[in-house]
Design a protein around this motif. Sequence first.
Motif, mmCIF file in Angstrom:
data_model
loop_
_atom_site.group_PDB
_atom_site.id
_atom_site.type_symbol
_atom_site.label_atom_id
_atom_site.label_comp_id
_atom_site.label_asym_id
_atom_site.label_seq_id
_atom_site.Cartn_x
_atom_site.Cartn_y
_atom_site.Cartn_z
ATOM 1 N N GLN A 94 38.684 -7.390 81.946
ATOM 2 C CA GLN A 94 38.491 -8.647 81.984
ATOM 3 C C GLN A 94 39.208 -9.164 83.218
ATOM 4 O O GLN A 94 38.815 -10.015 84.012
ATOM 5 N N VAL A 95 40.137 -8.693 83.761
ATOM 6 C CA VAL A 95 41.217 -9.147 84.749
ATOM 7 C C VAL A 95 40.495 -8.581 86.102
ATOM 8 O O VAL A 95 40.494 -9.291 87.029
ATOM 9 N N PRO A 133 42.534 4.551 72.850
ATOM 10 C CA PRO A 133 41.807 3.667 72.305
ATOM 11 C C PRO A 133 40.276 3.288 72.699
ATOM 12 O O PRO A 133 39.317 3.138 72.113
ATOM 13 N N PHE A 192 50.206 -7.527 83.285
ATOM 14 C CA PHE A 192 50.384 -7.183 82.085
ATOM 15 C C PHE A 192 51.974 -6.406 82.144
ATOM 16 O O PHE A 192 52.284 -6.082 80.833
ATOM 17 N N HIS A 232 39.837 -3.408 77.489
ATOM 18 C CA HIS A 232 39.371 -4.625 77.535
ATOM 19 C C HIS A 232 40.164 -5.595 78.278
ATOM 20 O O HIS A 232 39.619 -6.394 78.942
ATOM 21 N N ASP A 233 41.442 -5.559 78.612
ATOM 22 C CA ASP A 233 42.175 -6.358 79.210
ATOM 23 C C ASP A 233 42.005 -6.000 80.695
ATOM 24 O O ASP A 233 42.060 -6.807 81.628
ATOM 25 N N GLY A 269 49.901 1.312 79.167
ATOM 26 C CA GLY A 269 50.154 0.239 78.477
ATOM 27 C C GLY A 269 49.256 -1.105 78.600
ATOM 28 O O GLY A 269 49.507 -1.885 78.038
ATOM 29 N N VAL A 270 48.109 -0.815 79.122
ATOM 30 C CA VAL A 270 47.127 -2.082 79.292
ATOM 31 C C VAL A 270 45.872 -1.548 78.590
ATOM 32 O O VAL A 270 45.392 -0.327 78.966
ATOM 33 N N HIS A 271 45.430 -2.245 77.550
ATOM 34 C CA HIS A 271 44.076 -2.076 76.755
ATOM 35 C C HIS A 271 42.930 -2.240 77.834
ATOM 36 O O HIS A 271 42.949 -3.209 78.678
ATOM 37 N N HIS A 310 34.067 2.513 74.348
ATOM 38 C CA HIS A 310 33.986 3.996 73.743
ATOM 39 C C HIS A 310 32.951 4.747 74.676
ATOM 40 O O HIS A 310 32.937 5.853 74.709
#
Lengths: 154, 147
Positions: free
Chosen positions: A97-98, A123, A153, A93-94, A89-91, A110
């Motif tokens: 970042q965190v 993804p 998130f 990139h997020d 449930g968390v991309h 990728h």
Amino acid sequence: MIETVAMEGSTFASVPHKFEAGTPPIAQAIGLGAAVDYLTGIGMPAIHQHEQIITAYALDRLRDVEGITIIGPDSVVDRGGTISFTVDGVHPHDVGQVLDEQGVAVRVGHHCARPVCVRYGIPATTRASFFLYTTTAEINAMVDGIEKVKRFFG
Amino acid sequence: MSESLYQEIILDHYKQPHGRGLREPFDAESHHVNPTCGDEITVRVSFDGAKIADVSYDGQGCSISQASASVLHELVAGSTVDDAFATEAAFTQLMQGKGQVEPDEDVLGDGIAFAGVARYPARVKCALLSWMAFKDAAARALAEEGR
């Protein structure tokens, strides 16, 4: 690269040498030599062993985190010193970042292997890399950071 | 941590996106990808005279890119074409302002929450992805109509 230089005008070498001007990478060659000496001094078998221990420890810790899916082998067999994973449930990139805000550096994306991501229906992934200086305390910091990501998130 | 980047408004739009999903009918569609990270978005625009009847979208990516598409829908759908382009210009100016631009809430609404993202150069493109796709689709639709 030139062919002949004169005050009246210069001629150039034929391609491809024509486009390869400049000082050769002397500093880099010396740096590479120093790096090889450093690694030889520690011993590549010792580095490999440390990587295996750290990677096994990280796999153990990550396996116990709810919502994490480890990509690739579940053990250090057929695995180098990196672990790609996803957090439900968390991309990525997020995630990255965190983690970055907490001083934990991982790579996300990728990893130049988009077809693999498509194959797994994801993804992208978050990827932690380990080397001879990585400690178990740093793995613990990463796992704590992932828990924070999930709370943030969630 | 992260507070300056991940404002509560952004997380709300990410978790409960407004107007998500591709809808018919539409006048133009644009698909934009951020090749460095794989975020992607498809945006459809439909016109009703001088007004933008709807902006619909679908995509996948980080919270910033998806939340910004939700804000795009909220701000632009139902507005006049002129206002939509003015909003797009203001949002782009905010995102490219390196954190130095003071956003106008009357123009940008929830879009002001992205002011913090402008301080993270690597994430500016995430926030602009859907807006660039919107601009592209709208411009092409208008060109086809000869406006």
